[in-house]
Design a protein around this motif. Structure first.
Motif, PDB file in Angstrom:
ATOM      1  N   ASP A   1      53.936  45.683  53.886  1.00  0.00           N
ATOM      2  CA  ASP A   1      52.623  45.322  53.372  1.00  0.00           C
ATOM      3  C   ASP A   1      52.783  44.629  52.030  1.00  0.00           C
ATOM      4  O   ASP A   1      53.576  45.056  51.188  1.00  0.00           O
ATOM      5  CB  ASP A   1      51.744  46.560  53.198  1.00  0.00           C
ATOM      6  N   ALA A   2      52.026  43.565  51.842  1.00  0.00           N
ATOM      7  CA  ALA A   2      52.126  42.798  50.592  1.00  0.00           C
ATOM      8  C   ALA A   2      51.841  43.695  49.392  1.00  0.00           C
ATOM      9  O   ALA A   2      50.918  44.512  49.411  1.00  0.00           O
ATOM     10  CB  ALA A   2      51.152  41.628  50.613  1.00  0.00           C
ATOM     11  N   GLY A   3      52.652  43.547  48.365  1.00  0.00           N
ATOM     12  CA  GLY A   3      52.463  44.328  47.149  1.00  0.00           C
ATOM     13  C   GLY A   3      51.346  43.770  46.289  1.00  0.00           C
ATOM     14  O   GLY A   3      50.866  42.637  46.490  1.00  0.00           O
ATOM     15  N   THR A   4      50.895  44.556  45.347  1.00  0.00           N
ATOM     16  CA  THR A   4      49.865  44.124  44.402  1.00  0.00           C
ATOM     17  C   THR A   4      50.342  44.391  42.990  1.00  0.00           C
ATOM     18  O   THR A   4      51.024  45.388  42.722  1.00  0.00           O
ATOM     19  CB  THR A   4      48.545  44.867  44.639  1.00  0.00           C
ATOM     20  N   ASP A   5      49.969  43.485  42.091  1.00  0.00           N
ATOM     21  CA  ASP A   5      50.273  43.699  40.683  1.00  0.00           C
ATOM     22  C   ASP A   5      49.100  44.404  40.035  1.00  0.00           C
ATOM     23  O   ASP A   5      47.998  44.477  40.599  1.00  0.00           O
ATOM     24  CB  ASP A   5      50.560  42.364  39.995  1.00  0.00           C
ATOM     25  N   ASN A   6      49.309  44.934  38.851  1.00  0.00           N
ATOM     26  CA  ASN A   6      48.242  45.610  38.142  1.00  0.00           C
ATOM     27  C   ASN A   6      47.122  44.635  37.810  1.00  0.00           C
ATOM     28  O   ASN A   6      47.335  43.426  37.704  1.00  0.00           O
ATOM     29  CB  ASN A   6      48.777  46.247  36.852  1.00  0.00           C
ATOM     30  N   ALA A   7      45.908  45.148  37.669  1.00  0.00           N
ATOM     31  CA  ALA A   7      44.757  44.306  37.355  1.00  0.00           C
ATOM     32  C   ALA A   7      45.022  43.509  36.088  1.00  0.00           C
ATOM     33  O   ALA A   7      45.412  44.062  35.061  1.00  0.00           O
ATOM     34  CB  ALA A   7      43.511  45.176  37.187  1.00  0.00           C
ATOM     35  N   GLY A   8      44.809  42.194  36.174  1.00  0.00           N
ATOM     36  CA  GLY A   8      45.058  41.338  35.026  1.00  0.00           C
ATOM     37  C   GLY A   8      46.511  41.052  34.772  1.00  0.00           C
ATOM     38  O   GLY A   8      46.851  40.452  33.753  1.00  0.00           O
ATOM     39  N   GLY A   9      47.389  41.489  35.679  1.00  0.00           N
ATOM     40  CA  GLY A   9      48.818  41.282  35.491  1.00  0.00           C
ATOM     41  C   GLY A   9      49.245  39.867  35.810  1.00  0.00           C
ATOM     42  O   GLY A   9      48.421  38.979  36.094  1.00  0.00           O
ATOM     43  N   SER A  10      50.544  39.647  35.775  1.00  0.00           N
ATOM     44  CA  SER A  10      51.084  38.300  35.962  1.00  0.00           C
ATOM     45  C   SER A  10      51.150  37.898  37.426  1.00  0.00           C
ATOM     46  O   SER A  10      51.392  36.741  37.741  1.00  0.00           O
ATOM     47  CB  SER A  10      52.485  38.212  35.341  1.00  0.00           C
ATOM     48  N   GLY A  11      50.942  38.858  38.345  1.00  0.00           N
ATOM     49  CA  GLY A  11      50.964  38.545  39.764  1.00  0.00           C
ATOM     50  C   GLY A  11      52.344  38.715  40.372  1.00  0.00           C
ATOM     51  O   GLY A  11      53.362  38.712  39.684  1.00  0.00           O
ATOM     52  N   ILE A  12      52.375  38.897  41.693  1.00  0.00           N
ATOM     53  CA  ILE A  12      53.630  39.092  42.405  1.00  0.00           C
ATOM     54  C   ILE A  12      54.378  37.762  42.500  1.00  0.00           C
ATOM     55  O   ILE A  12      53.832  36.759  42.964  1.00  0.00           O
ATOM     56  CB  ILE A  12      53.382  39.655  43.815  1.00  0.00           C
ATOM     57  N   LYS A  13      55.627  37.776  42.049  1.00  0.00           N
ATOM     58  CA  LYS A  13      56.471  36.591  42.150  1.00  0.00           C
ATOM     59  C   LYS A  13      57.255  36.592  43.465  1.00  0.00           C
ATOM     60  O   LYS A  13      57.256  35.617  44.197  1.00  0.00           O
ATOM     61  CB  LYS A  13      57.442  36.545  40.975  1.00  0.00           C
ATOM     62  N   ASP A  14      57.929  37.702  43.753  1.00  0.00           N
ATOM     63  CA  ASP A  14      58.715  37.785  44.972  1.00  0.00           C
ATOM     64  C   ASP A  14      59.077  39.242  45.227  1.00  0.00           C
ATOM     65  O   ASP A  14      58.610  40.149  44.530  1.00  0.00           O
ATOM     66  CB  ASP A  14      59.975  36.906  44.887  1.00  0.00           C
ATOM     67  N   TYR A  15      59.896  39.439  46.246  1.00  0.00           N
ATOM     68  CA  TYR A  15      60.333  40.771  46.631  1.00  0.00           C
ATOM     69  C   TYR A  15      61.859  40.803  46.655  1.00  0.00           C
ATOM     70  O   TYR A  15      62.503  39.833  47.073  1.00  0.00           O
ATOM     71  CB  TYR A  15      59.793  41.145  48.011  1.00  0.00           C
ATOM     72  N   LEU A  16      62.425  41.912  46.200  1.00  0.00           N
ATOM     73  CA  LEU A  16      63.867  42.117  46.220  1.00  0.00           C
ATOM     74  C   LEU A  16      64.220  42.983  47.420  1.00  0.00           C
ATOM     75  O   LEU A  16      63.671  44.080  47.580  1.00  0.00           O
ATOM     76  CB  LEU A  16      64.332  42.792  44.932  1.00  0.00           C
ATOM     77  N   ILE A  17      65.112  42.493  48.252  1.00  0.00           N
ATOM     78  CA  ILE A  17      65.529  43.228  49.440  1.00  0.00           C
ATOM     79  C   ILE A  17      66.888  43.844  49.160  1.00  0.00           C
ATOM     80  O   ILE A  17      67.835  43.149  48.797  1.00  0.00           O
ATOM     81  CB  ILE A  17      65.578  42.319  50.684  1.00  0.00           C
ATOM     82  N   ASP A  18      66.989  45.170  49.307  1.00  0.00           N
ATOM     83  CA  ASP A  18      68.196  45.908  48.971  1.00  0.00           C
ATOM     84  C   ASP A  18      68.731  46.638  50.200  1.00  0.00           C
ATOM     85  O   ASP A  18      67.972  47.050  51.081  1.00  0.00           O
ATOM     86  CB  ASP A  18      67.912  46.939  47.877  1.00  0.00           C
ATOM     87  N   VAL A  19      70.042  46.817  50.214  1.00  0.00           N
ATOM     88  CA  VAL A  19      70.693  47.616  51.247  1.00  0.00           C
ATOM     89  C   VAL A  19      71.528  48.681  50.551  1.00  0.00           C
ATOM     90  O   VAL A  19      72.071  48.456  49.459  1.00  0.00           O
ATOM     91  CB  VAL A  19      71.568  46.737  52.175  1.00  0.00           C
TER      92      VAL A  19
END
Length: 735
Positions: free
Chosen positions: A341-359
């Motif tokens: 599910d798409a993430g959300t940034d805090n209200a008034g934040g800088s917004g989601i740039k990308d996602y880090l995929i880890d193993v």
């Protein structure tokens, strides 16, 4: 005797600029009645005196200069029978060019007017005081009391006498006489505030008189400014989101009004009321970005001043945790498609740039719980959901359904082992294959090199734990050239394997036996699984690392002890899905995703998702390994981490390989290694190897020194060994 006269200078005073009049000898009924006038540079006040004949007031409204309306002083004053006088002023008139003074005269009154301009040393003039009067008398005069040093005092006189006044008390502007009455004006530059009288010498007649004074005003000047966040006078501040900041100003003169300008994303909270010399305003900054706050204060006469702050608002709140991480398509044999599910940034934040995929990475991680009962048959609740499994290619499928019920009866062509540690123990668990019904032949090994000093043989700090499937455990210590059984090591909680074709082993090793590791320390490590005596009489030795040898610590791999679950980043995605490619088939992976905002703040890790790649349709490579035509048993063949050994007849099988090109490496004791490439394309392949024996046989013993008579038979014996191709024959020398 010499007398010195000191005349105190007055700092700050008006000066005379210039003047003009319509005519000194004639009056006009023009509508409008105009005059070209050039105010000198820096002029701060223009004064206009208008005399009209008759008692009827002029109509048409306010005079203008370059289209700008004058402001009237007092009201139009009638002399009683012959005429009227008006006085008007304009602050900060246009300067430097000839502009038009225009006096409306819609009722065609006979008039005459004069204009004069003055310059304040402060750059600002303001109306101070005025007075007016009318009477029938000689020598009209009028007093005003000024409030500021440096005023300019001006009067305007309509007089009914048919001659102009013969004298005036101060500096004459003009006296205009049309033969029946006169229009007159004079000015005085007053150094010190107080009462001042301007008068005229003229015979008795009716008159109307207005006197006005203009003061110098200090310009509105902000003398200090600040804020309660940095507590200094900087105009550029950096705050975190939702910070409340109070900005303040102090002015040299009273603040009559204020104006606040802010950029979007700034919330005004409260501010002080005008009236004093200080002003403050409070704001909240809920939104990330560069914001502006402008405070402007005004004095009615002194003008305005302002301060503008640049506020950089930091986004310091991480994005929300990514949820619902899963595979969005059926995994293939070498890829898993992740979605969340798409993430959300805090209200008034800088917004989601990308996602880090880890193993999950290769490390020995901290155990969040004790394992009080070491029981290989009860690992589902203890290990399955809180572990990282080191996986390796194996020859025979491992049935994991006994431990992982959610996986059903599916078999994996891999083996697994698991490591975690706490302040006392290192817990080790292995899940490997079996290929017979013998209860005591298969075993696993865990090896540790705490000093990481490697070597071609086990060193004295090295430890090896060997656990058979029947529960027998043997511990070893290195001696510099090999392994010694070390009964002093604590053989604790060794549990045999359990389950058909899916042996499980578990042990708890005291940290004191393996170098007392702590968080952040590391160790060289090896794991071996030995599966013996199958129906095909193959012995399968599987190592981690694949090319490791438990007798040669320099071939072991490095693992680090960490007190938290560790992950390796394998990629980023700007959308909420990601395809992980080039994976091993039948392999279990742990994944996690974190959202990152536009200022590189990373949110909490998502719940782990454990995905399993699918079985793949594979093909076999078979063949023989020989040396000078003799089959080699125990030769190792490897494709990446996939390792098999030849059996007694020198044959081998590399199974379940997908289409592609592979490099096969072959080595055997005392043999020169070999490697070759081979391509699989939809069919099994056959590939044979012949290795060169590089080491001569050795004579281990030869004790036949004998004396004998002629023709007497004797027996000679010697122990001759060759670890490579073997001993073909021996040559006996007699001397």
């Amino acid at each position: 005797m010499v007398l010195f006269l000191f005349v105190p200078s007055v700092m700050g005073a008006h000066t005379f600029d210039t003047k003009a009049t319509t005519s000194q000898t004639s009056w006009s009924r023009s509508n409008p009645y105009t005059l070209s006038y050039t105010a000198g540079a820096g002029s701060t006040v223009m004064v206009l005196g208008i005399a009209t004949a008759g008692t009827t007031a002029r109509t048409g409204g306010a005079p203008t200069y370059n289209g700008i309306a004058f402001t009237q002083i007092e009201s139009s004053v009638s002399s009683g029978s012959e005429g009227r006088i008006e006085m008007w002023y304009l602050l900060n008139p246009p300067t430097g060019s000839a502009y038009t003074v225009s006096v409306p005269n819609t009722n065609a009154r006979t008039m005459n007017y004069m204009v004069s301009t003055y310059i304040s040393s402060t750059g600002i003039s303001a109306f101070d005081v005025s007075a007016s009067k009318s009477a029938i008398a000689a020598n009209p005069s009028q007093s005003v009391t000024t409030t500021k040093n440096g005023d300019v005092v001006i009067d305007a006189l309509f007089d009914g006498h048919n001659d102009v006044p013969t004298a005036n008390t101060h500096i004459l502007l003009y006296s205009s006489d049309d033969g029946s009455y006169s229009n007159n004006g004079q000015y005085h530059l007053q150094p010190t505030a107080g009462a001042i009288t301007l008068g005229w010498t003229v015979p008795s007649d009716d008159y109307a008189l207005i006197t006005a004074a203009f003061k110098e005003v200090s310009p509105m000047n902000i003398t200090s400014h600040g804020n309660n966040y940095t507590n200094n006078n900087t105009l550029s501040i950096t705050v975190n989101q939702s910070t409340v900041v109070s900005f303040n100003l102090t002015s040299n003169i009273s603040i009559n009004s204020n104006t606040t300008s802010i950029s979007s994303g700034v919330t005004p909270l409260s501010n002080s009321s005008p009236g004093g010399t200080t002003f403050f305003a409070n704001f909240s900054f809920p939104e990330y970005g560069t914001k502006y706050v402008n405070l402007s204060v005004t004095n009615t006469t002194g003008g305005s001043d302002y301060r503008n702050w640049t506020v950089t608002v930091n986004d310091v709140t991480p994005p929300s945790q990514v949820t619902n991480l899963t595979n969005i398509t059926i995994p293939t044999h070498d890829s898993i498609n992740l979605g969340w599910d798409a993430g959300t940034d805090n209200a008034g934040g800088s917004g989601i740039k990308d996602y880090l995929i880890d193993v999950m990475n290769n490390s020995i991680n901290w155990a969040a719980y004790e394992r009080p009962t070491i029981n290989a048959t009860g690992i589902a609740a203890g290990y399955k959901n809180d572990s990282y499994w080191y996986t390796f290619r194996n020859n025979i499928p491992v049935n994991c359904s006994l431990c992982h019920s959610t996986l059903g009866t599916r078999e994996f062509a891999i083996g697994n082992f698991w490591l975690k540690f706490n302040s006392t123990y290192l817990y080790a668990f292995a899940h490997v294959a079996d290929n017979d019904t013998d209860a005591g032949d298969d075993y696993i090994k865990f090896g540790f090199d705490p000093l990481k000093d490697g070597g071609s043989a086990p060193q004295t700090d090295d430890r090896l734990y060997k656990l058979y499937e029947n529960g027998t455990m043997i511990t070893y210590s290195g001696n510099g050239s090999g392994w010694d059984i070390n009964a002093s090591l604590t053989n604790i909680s060794a549990v045999e394997g359990a389950g058909s074709n899916g042996l499980r082993f578990e042990m708890a090793i005291p940290l004191s036996e393996i170098g007392a590791p702590v968080n952040g320390s590391s160790v060289n490590f090896i794991f071996e699984s030995e599966c013996k005596n199958g129906s095909d009489f193959q012995t399968r030795s599987t190592f981690f690392p694949a090319t490791g040898d438990d007798d040669i610590p320099s071939t072991w791999t490095l693992l680090t002890y960490r007190n938290s679950t560790q992950w390796d980043n394998i990629g980023t995605s700007t959308v909420n899905e990601y395809s992980v490619n080039n994976l091993l088939s039948n392999f279990r992976y742990g994944f996690s995703v974190r959202a990152r905002d536009n200022v590189s703040i990373v949110g909490n890790r998502s719940a782990s998702f454990f995905g399993q790649t699918a079985d793949r349709e594979g093909y076999n490579i078979t063949g023989f390994v020989t040396s000078s035509g003799t089959p080699l048993s125990g030769a190792h063949l490897s494709v990446g981490e996939y390792v098999v050994s030849t059996i007694a007849d020198g044959s081998y099988t590399l199974s379940d390989l997908a289409n592609g090109t592979y490099t096969i490496n072959v080595n055997a004791t005392e043999m020169e290694g070999n490697s070759t490439g081979i391509t699989i394309s939809g069919a099994d392949q056959v590939l044979n190897f012949s290795l060169n024996d590089t080491v001569a046989p050795s004579v281990a013993s030869n004790t036949n020194n004998a004396y004998f008579a002629n023709n007497t038979p004797i027996t000679l014996s010697a122990a001759i060994t060759d670890m490579g191709s073997g001993v073909k024959n021996a040559t006996v020398n007699i001397s």
